[in-house]
Design an enzyme around this catalytic site. Structure first.
Site, PDB file in Angstrom:
ATOM      1  N   SER A   1       0.860  -1.113  -0.108  1.00 42.07           N
ATOM      2  CA  SER A   1       0.108  -0.175   0.006  1.00 42.07           C
ATOM      3  C   SER A   1       0.736   1.277  -0.093  1.00 42.07           C
ATOM      4  CB  SER A   1      -0.892   0.069   1.393  1.00 42.07           C
ATOM      5  OG  SER A   1      -1.653   1.468   1.356  1.00 42.07           O
TER       6      SER A   1
ATOM      7  N   TYR B   1      -2.233  -0.702  10.376  1.00 42.67           N
ATOM      8  CA  TYR B   1      -2.287  -1.251   9.033  1.00 42.67           C
ATOM      9  C   TYR B   1      -1.081  -0.713   8.270  1.00 42.67           C
ATOM     10  CZ  TYR B   1      -4.193  -0.962   3.994  1.00 42.67           C
ATOM     11  OH  TYR B   1      -4.186  -1.190   2.677  1.00 42.67           O
TER      12      TYR B   1
END
Length: 287
Positions: free
Chosen positions: A179, A192
């Protein structure tokens, strides 16, 4: 090439459960491959985790268009998973849908065994399953959330890779979903972002480990992509601004990300290993 279906941030919306459901998204993500296939994965079999919707579905269908049979792993989104299989089968390829939690190492072993039994082989592993839970600060991340996020996002990649390796031969490929948060951070997605940073390091280290076996390992680090994860994570107001801060001024679509996976999974990416591709709407990041 057709234009993306979402030229601006989406309308306000929210889903009360994770993972979200694609059938409730407005508008629906663009997932179908934009170009005819050319047999880049002909005769191969792929396993895609988180393949029920969003990026995972787009990758599964793109693999199928390039000639691969596909198995998808999903948590509990059965309707979405069935739709992915329909789209794969419309490409003339076989599809297996396997329900379970990638955070469970026993399930990962069983999922790989079912894939090999059903498809006859395994050539490509796309580790895509993930989850995120925003919190205003680190004090609000309780041990249960921390463990759950790491178990799904990074433990699951270890478990699935360990299970797959006995079946991966020379020329096989592993593609991991990282990501942009691994590079830019995120003040409300600390746990995350930490898992995504771990995925980048996992990818680099595993690529070195598997290079003597001629198995390539790469990653894709998407920016803001319109998937069910977004309205199941953020408030309506946040969804209405999603992707507006990118240079392109909009979120990306899954069909704009899937070609990265095809490149890294196919022989066209034969000299790429330990690398990360960045389909993120023009946001500069470190390598």
């Amino acid at each position: 090439m057709s234009e993306p279906s979402l030229q601006q941030p989406p309308p306000p919306q929210h889903q009360d459960r994770q993972p979200g459901l694609e059938e409730e998204l407005e508008p629906r993500p663009a997932e179908a491959p934009r170009h005819a296939g050319s047999g880049r994965l002909a005769g191969k079999a792929a396993l895609v985790t988180g393949g029920d919707s969003g990026i995972g579905r787009a990758v599964a269908v793109a693999f199928a268009r390039e000639g691969a049979d596909v198995a998808i792993v999903y948590l509990n989104e059965r309707v979405d998973a069935e739709e992915t299989c329909r789209q794969v089968e419309r490409e003339g390829r076989r599809c297996l849908a396997i329900e379970g939690d990638v955070g469970d190492h026993t399930f990962c072993r069983n999922a790989v065994e079912r894939t090999v039994e059903g498809l006859g082989r395994l050539d490509v592993l796309a580790n895509n399953a993930g989850e995120q839970h925003p919190q205003p600060d680190i004090e609000h991340i309780d041990p249960r959330q921390l463990e759950r996020t790491f178990r799904t996002n990074i433990f699951g990649m270890f478990f699935m890779t360990q299970a797959a390796l006995p079946y991966l031969n020379e020329g096989a490929a592993i593609v991991n979903t990282a990501s942009i948060t691994a590079y830019r951070g995120s003040p409300r997605l600390i746990d995350y972002s930490a898992t995504k940073g771990a995925i980048v390091s996992f990818t680099r280290s595993l690529s070195l480990n598997l290079a003597p076996r001629k198995i390539r390992v790469n990653a894709v680090a998407p920016g803001p992509i319109w998937t069910p994860l977004i309205p199941s994570t953020f408030t309506e107001d946040e969804v209405a601004k999603f992707g507006s801060d990118t240079p392109l001024g909009r979120p990306g679509q899954p069909d704009e990300v899937a070609p990265c996976y095809v490149l890294l999974a196919s022989d066209e990416g034969s000299y790429l290993t330990g690398q990360t591709l960045h389909p993120n709407g023009g946001q500069p990041v470190g390598s």
